[in-house]
Design an enzyme around this catalytic site. Structure first.
Site, short mmCIF file in Angstrom:
data_model
loop_
_atom_site.label_atom_id
_atom_site.label_comp_id
_atom_site.label_asym_id
_atom_site.label_seq_id
_atom_site.Cartn_x
_atom_site.Cartn_y
_atom_site.Cartn_z
N PRO A 10 0.79 -1.22 0.00
CA PRO A 10 0.00 0.00 0.00
C PRO A 10 0.83 1.28 0.00
O PRO A 10 1.83 1.37 0.70
CB PRO A 10 -0.83 -0.10 1.29
CG PRO A 10 -0.09 -1.07 2.14
CD PRO A 10 0.55 -2.05 1.20
N ASN A 11 0.37 2.21 -0.80
CA ASN A 11 0.92 3.56 -0.91
C ASN A 11 2.26 3.64 -1.64
O ASN A 11 2.77 4.74 -1.87
CB ASN A 11 1.03 4.24 0.47
CG ASN A 11 -0.33 4.38 1.13
OD1 ASN A 11 -1.24 4.92 0.51
ND2 ASN A 11 -0.49 3.86 2.33
N ARG A 18 5.13 11.03 -2.52
CA ARG A 18 4.86 10.78 -1.10
C ARG A 18 6.11 11.03 -0.26
O ARG A 18 7.13 10.35 -0.45
CB ARG A 18 4.44 9.32 -0.97
CG ARG A 18 4.30 8.82 0.42
CD ARG A 18 4.24 7.29 0.42
NE ARG A 18 3.91 6.81 1.73
CZ ARG A 18 4.14 5.56 2.13
NH1 ARG A 18 4.68 4.68 1.31
NH2 ARG A 18 3.83 5.19 3.34
N TYR A 23 11.26 8.98 1.41
CA TYR A 23 11.33 7.89 0.42
C TYR A 23 12.09 8.26 -0.85
O TYR A 23 12.32 7.39 -1.70
CB TYR A 23 9.90 7.44 0.06
CG TYR A 23 9.14 6.90 1.26
CD1 TYR A 23 9.55 5.71 1.86
CD2 TYR A 23 8.05 7.57 1.79
CE1 TYR A 23 8.87 5.22 2.97
CE2 TYR A 23 7.36 7.08 2.89
CZ TYR A 23 7.78 5.90 3.48
OH TYR A 23 7.12 5.39 4.57
N ASN A 79 8.06 -5.43 -0.26
CA ASN A 79 7.89 -4.23 0.55
C ASN A 79 6.40 -4.13 0.84
O ASN A 79 5.62 -3.68 0.00
CB ASN A 79 8.39 -2.97 -0.18
CG ASN A 79 8.30 -1.74 0.73
OD1 ASN A 79 7.67 -1.79 1.79
ND2 ASN A 79 8.94 -0.66 0.32
N ALA A 82 2.86 -0.43 5.12
CA ALA A 82 2.34 -0.42 6.49
C ALA A 82 1.79 -1.78 6.92
O ALA A 82 1.70 -2.06 8.12
CB ALA A 82 1.26 0.65 6.63
N GLU A 103 12.35 -9.27 2.94
CA GLU A 103 11.58 -8.11 3.38
C GLU A 103 12.40 -6.86 3.10
O GLU A 103 13.61 -6.82 3.37
CB GLU A 103 11.31 -8.24 4.88
CG GLU A 103 10.62 -7.01 5.47
CD GLU A 103 10.45 -7.12 6.99
OE1 GLU A 103 10.77 -8.19 7.57
OE2 GLU A 103 10.01 -6.12 7.59
N HIS A 105 12.51 -2.45 3.12
CA HIS A 105 11.97 -1.12 3.40
C HIS A 105 12.94 -0.08 2.87
O HIS A 105 14.16 -0.17 3.11
CB HIS A 105 11.75 -0.92 4.90
CG HIS A 105 10.83 -1.94 5.47
ND1 HIS A 105 9.47 -1.92 5.23
CD2 HIS A 105 11.07 -3.06 6.19
CE1 HIS A 105 8.92 -2.96 5.79
NE2 HIS A 105 9.87 -3.69 6.38
N ARG A 112 12.51 5.52 12.82
CA ARG A 112 11.27 6.28 12.67
C ARG A 112 10.33 6.01 13.87
O ARG A 112 10.79 5.61 14.93
CB ARG A 112 10.62 5.93 11.32
CG ARG A 112 11.54 6.30 10.15
CD ARG A 112 10.90 5.96 8.81
NE ARG A 112 9.70 6.76 8.60
CZ ARG A 112 8.78 6.47 7.65
NH1 ARG A 112 8.96 5.41 6.87
NH2 ARG A 112 7.73 7.24 7.49
C1 DQA Z 1 8.07 1.34 4.13
C2 DQA Z 1 8.06 1.65 5.63
C3 DQA Z 1 6.68 1.45 6.22
O1 DQA Z 1 6.69 1.74 7.61
C4 DQA Z 1 5.68 2.37 5.55
O2 DQA Z 1 4.39 2.15 6.05
C5 DQA Z 1 5.72 2.26 4.07
C6 DQA Z 1 7.00 2.14 3.40
C7 DQA Z 1 9.43 1.66 3.48
O3 DQA Z 1 9.63 1.24 2.34
O4 DQA Z 1 10.27 2.34 4.08
O5 DQA Z 1 4.68 2.34 3.40
O6 DQA Z 1 7.82 -0.05 3.95
#
Ligand code: DQA
Length: 151
Positions: A10-11, A18, A23, A79, A82, A103, A105, A112
């Protein structure tokens, strides 16, 4: 030639617009191009998908498990955004489908907010790449190809 699947949750479709301070300026299209280029350089096909929906990610992880079992897929770079911090369903899918997952990020989640420090995915992941920006995707793909990385 077995493939690698890159799943963004998501996102992550909002990359580039964003929170660029967190990011960076790269878009999801840039990330997917980077992943495919890394795969090409290493002689492995890379497929990329993104969804804002938890169930899509569950379905794709289950499908990935079947592809791994059939010898057509090495594993998944995930990735989960959230959902990393909330989703027992994703954790169960990884475990249940026996799919090797790295995994990933983009940001350093440990530097954070407290709620980003816990991951439901980490205990069932083969490895974790955190905080190395979008280049982390290339490193994750490399980890599925370079011998001796445990993947
Ligand atoms: C993320 C870190 C997560 O906490 C966040 O909700 C994201 C992006 C990252 O790529 O740093 O959506 O996975």
């Amino acid at each position: 030639m077995s493939a690698i699947l890159v799943l963004n949750g998501p996102n992550l479709n909002l990359l580039g617009v964003r929170e660029p301070g967190v990011y960076g300026a790269h878009t999801l299209a840039d990330v997917e191009a980077l992943c495919k280029a890394e795969g090409e350089a290493r002689g492995v096909r890379v497929e990329c998908r993104q969804s804002n929906h938890e169930g899509d990610l569950v379905d794709w992880l289950q499908e990935a498990g079947r592809e791994v079992a059939a010898g057509r897929l090495r594993g998944v770079v995930l990735n989960a955004g959230a959902y990393t911090h909330t989703s027992i369903a994703l954790r169960d899918a990884i475990k249940g489908a026996s799919v090797p997952v790295i995994e990933l990020h983009i940001s350093n989640v440990h530097a954070r907010e407290e709620f980003r420090h816990h991951s439901h995915i980490s205990p069932v992941a083969r490895g974790i790449i955190v905080g190395l920006g979008v280049q982390g995707y290339a490193l994750a793909i490399a980890a599925f190809v370079v011998p001796g990385t445990g993947t």
